[in-house]
Structures are given as structure tokens and as C-alpha cells.
Design a protein around this motif. Structure first.
Motif, PDB file in Angstrom:
ATOM      1  N   GLY A 101       0.820  -1.199   0.000  1.00  8.98           N
ATOM      2  CA  GLY A 101       0.000   0.000   0.000  1.00  8.98           C
ATOM      3  C   GLY A 101       0.855   1.250   0.000  1.00  8.98           C
ATOM      4  O   GLY A 101       1.927   1.303   0.580  1.00  8.98           O
ATOM      5  N   ASN A 102       0.374   2.284  -0.683  1.00 10.01           N
ATOM      6  CA  ASN A 102       1.114   3.543  -0.720  1.00 10.01           C
ATOM      7  C   ASN A 102       1.079   4.227   0.635  1.00 10.01           C
ATOM      8  O   ASN A 102       0.127   4.075   1.401  1.00 10.01           O
ATOM      9  N   LEU A 103       2.112   5.008   0.915  1.00  8.47           N
ATOM     10  CA  LEU A 103       2.156   5.748   2.167  1.00  8.47           C
ATOM     11  C   LEU A 103       1.382   7.051   2.041  1.00  8.47           C
ATOM     12  O   LEU A 103       1.476   7.760   1.037  1.00  8.47           O
ATOM     13  N   ILE A 104       0.636   7.353   3.091  1.00 10.52           N
ATOM     14  CA  ILE A 104      -0.073   8.626   3.186  1.00 10.52           C
ATOM     15  C   ILE A 104       0.558   9.396   4.328  1.00 10.52           C
ATOM     16  O   ILE A 104       0.677   8.885   5.439  1.00 10.52           O
ATOM     17  N   PHE A 105       0.966  10.646   4.032  1.00  3.79           N
ATOM     18  CA  PHE A 105       1.708  11.432   5.000  1.00  3.79           C
ATOM     19  C   PHE A 105       0.831  12.504   5.635  1.00  3.79           C
ATOM     20  O   PHE A 105      -0.063  13.072   4.989  1.00  3.79           O
ATOM     21  N   GLY A 106       1.142  12.824   6.888  1.00  2.00           N
ATOM     22  CA  GLY A 106       0.584  14.003   7.521  1.00  2.00           C
ATOM     23  C   GLY A 106       1.331  15.242   7.037  1.00  2.00           C
ATOM     24  O   GLY A 106       2.292  15.147   6.272  1.00  2.00           O
ATOM     25  N   LYS A 107       0.895  16.406   7.504  1.00  3.98           N
ATOM     26  CA  LYS A 107       1.487  17.659   7.024  1.00  3.98           C
ATOM     27  C   LYS A 107       2.779  18.022   7.736  1.00  3.98           C
ATOM     28  O   LYS A 107       3.441  18.981   7.354  1.00  3.98           O
ATOM     29  N   GLY A 108       3.117  17.292   8.761  1.00  8.94           N
ATOM     30  CA  GLY A 108       4.394  17.489   9.411  1.00  8.94           C
ATOM     31  C   GLY A 108       4.345  18.377  10.637  1.00  8.94           C
ATOM     32  O   GLY A 108       3.464  19.228  10.788  1.00  8.94           O
ATOM     33  N   THR A 109       5.338  18.164  11.516  1.00  8.39           N
ATOM     34  CA  THR A 109       5.560  19.001  12.691  1.00  8.39           C
ATOM     35  C   THR A 109       7.003  19.464  12.662  1.00  8.39           C
ATOM     36  O   THR A 109       7.921  18.635  12.566  1.00  8.39           O
ATOM     37  N   LYS A 110       7.189  20.748  12.721  1.00 12.53           N
ATOM     38  CA  LYS A 110       8.546  21.300  12.747  1.00 12.53           C
ATOM     39  C   LYS A 110       9.029  21.356  14.189  1.00 12.53           C
ATOM     40  O   LYS A 110       8.499  22.111  15.005  1.00 12.53           O
ATOM     41  N   LEU A 111      10.047  20.571  14.509  1.00  7.27           N
ATOM     42  CA  LEU A 111      10.578  20.520  15.868  1.00  7.27           C
ATOM     43  C   LEU A 111      11.891  21.279  15.940  1.00  7.27           C
ATOM     44  O   LEU A 111      12.801  21.047  15.131  1.00  7.27           O
ATOM     45  N   SER A 112      11.978  22.166  16.912  1.00  3.19           N
ATOM     46  CA  SER A 112      13.222  22.890  17.163  1.00  3.19           C
ATOM     47  C   SER A 112      13.731  22.509  18.544  1.00  3.19           C
ATOM     48  O   SER A 112      12.993  22.643  19.525  1.00  3.19           O
ATOM     49  N   VAL A 113      14.979  22.072  18.600  1.00  2.00           N
ATOM     50  CA  VAL A 113      15.604  21.753  19.882  1.00  2.00           C
ATOM     51  C   VAL A 113      16.524  22.920  20.237  1.00  2.00           C
ATOM     52  O   VAL A 113      17.434  23.267  19.477  1.00  2.00           O
ATOM     53  N   LYS A 114      16.288  23.520  21.402  1.00  2.00           N
ATOM     54  CA  LYS A 114      17.011  24.732  21.793  1.00  2.00           C
ATOM     55  C   LYS A 114      18.076  24.395  22.824  1.00  2.00           C
ATOM     56  O   LYS A 114      17.847  23.602  23.735  1.00  2.00           O
ATOM     57  N   PRO A 115      19.256  25.008  22.673  1.00  2.00           N
ATOM     58  CA  PRO A 115      20.347  24.717  23.625  1.00  2.00           C
ATOM     59  C   PRO A 115      20.094  25.355  24.963  1.00  2.00           C
ATOM     60  O   PRO A 115      19.291  26.273  25.103  1.00  2.00           O
TER      61      PRO A 115
END
Lengths: 115, 115
Positions: A101-115
Motif C-alpha cells: 500500500g502507498n504511504l499517506i503522510f501528515g502535514k508534518g511538525t517542525k521541531l526545534s531543539v534549543k540549547p
């Protein structure tokens, strides 16, 4: 039709802390696969972790683990001990119809890791 | 090393011109895919092919064409009929024969800009 929803467009976390990214999906199938993919700023998409729907045990890969709730159709990703290199777009994906079956993707989450 | 190679990495096109994006894989995978990625839209499937000399339309095939003359190659042509071609294009492949649970392997992508 199957759909994948990621409700958090952006998230941030302090280095060394834990963060959870949410994903829900909709399907009438019983046998399927779920994935989390990572796309760093360099752009190459790589697989982080996958889960087979027939397995009750949650998948784990080092600092990455999932909370798979089949009845709730929820598939969240937990990143422990966050590192600067975890900064990326994270996509949740669903694959039904057996292994072809083909993959169906979500719209994504942009994660930023801060120092 | 095995992998997927996309070229060019950056491409500029004038309106009304067709352009072809190259995708080559040496993973011996049967299936190949083209996705379009726009900000906030996730990945959308353009075309896919599961065997040589055969391919199917994905969700947004209008204005695009593909060919699959060799197992290793799956070029995508963005035609002048595509109304909004500026985007990031990702090629992927997948092994359908093994018990693999459907992981996609991605290229590094091609950024197309229409001037």
C-alpha cells in the motif's frame, strides 16, 4: 479514504528534555503500518521508527518511542533526551493494503531543539 | 553505497518550458515514487511505479508525466500544463518483495523554481 493528521505545526523543546509529537489517522483497515519520518534541514528524509498494527507492543528505537493506541487511532512519537540534531520536520505516515500500500503522510511538525 | 540519486538539486525554469527531474536507484527496489512537498502541505503523491513499463497516477498527477523503462530509473517531467510547478520534489523507492513493512527510501530532493 485514509487520512493522517498532525495537529502541531511547530514545537520546541530544550536540549536533554522530552517531547511528544502527536499523530492521528483514520482507516477502516485492520492490518496496516505506521511510520515516523524525519527530514532535517539538509532535506533527506529518513525513517525514525515504524509500527505494525497487529503488534500490541510499542516500538522503540534508542531515544525514540511511540505510543500506539489502535482503538483511538493515535500514534504519537516521544523523543527522550532531545539533542540539537533532532531539529527537523517530522512526518507521520500510514500504509494500508498490505506491504504494497502507498504511504499517506501528515502535514508534518517542525521541531526545534534549543540549547 | 546503495541509495537514491536525484538530479539536479536545483533547477530554474521559465514559464512554458518542460523540465525533467532525474531519479536513479541502485537498491534493486521494485517500486518507485514521486512526491511533491510544499510548505504546510506535507508530501503529496504524484506518480508511482511498481514494475518496469507500468506506472499509476497519484493524487496530484495533472501536469506531470513519468516513464519507467528501467528498474533503476524513474524520471519525472514537469510539463507546461502544471499551473504551479515551483516546489520541492522527492523521489523514493521501496522493496515490495521481502517481508519489509514498507519503508520508503528517499533521495535528497530537487528544488524547482519557475521564473
Amino acid at each position: 479514504a485514509q487520512t493522517v493528521t498532525q495537529s502541531q505545526p511547530e514545537m520546541s523543546v530544550q536540549e536533554a528534555e522530552t517531547v511528544t509529537l502527536s499523530c492521528t489517522y483514520d482507516t477502516s483497515e485492520n492490518n496496516y503500518y505506521l511510520f515516523w519520518y524525519k527530514q532535517p534541514p539538509s532535506r533527506q528524509m529518513i525513517l525514525v521508527i515504524r509500527q505494525e498494527a497487529y503488534k500490541q507492543q510499542n516500538a522503540t528505537e534508542n531515544r525514540f518511542s511511540v505510543n500506539f493506541q489502535k482503538a483511538a487511532k493515535s500514534f504519537s512519537l516521544k523523543i527522550s533526551d532531545s539533542q540539537l540534531g533532532d531539529t527537523a520536520m517530522y512526518f507521520c505516515a500510514f500504509s494500508g493494503g498490505g506491504s504494497q500500500g502507498n504511504l499517506i503522510f501528515g502535514k508534518g511538525t517542525k521541531l526545534s531543539v534549543k540549547p | 553505497d546503495g541509495g537514491i540519486t536525484q538530479s539536479p538539486k536545483y533547477l530554474f525554469r521559465k514559464e512554458g518550458q518542460n523540465v525533467t527531474l532525474s531519479c536513479e536507484q541502485n537498491l534493486n527496489h521494485d517500486a518507485m515514487y514521486w512526491y511533491r512537498q510544499d510548505p504546510g502541505q506535507g508530501l503529496r503523491l504524484i506518480y508511482y511505479s511498481q514494475i518496469v513499463n507500468d506506472f499509476q497516477k497519484g493524487d496530484i498527477a495533472e501536469g506531470y508525466s513519468v516513464s519507467r523503462e528501467k528498474k533503476e530509473s524513474f524520471p519525472l517531467t514537469v510539463t507546461s500544463a502544471q499551473k504551479n510547478p515551483t516546489a520541492f520534489y522527492l523521489c523514493a523507492s521501496r522493496d515490495l518483495r521481502t517481508a519489509n513493512t514498507g519503508e520508503l527510501f528517499f533521495g535528497e530532493g530537487s528544488r524547482l523554481t519557475v521564473l
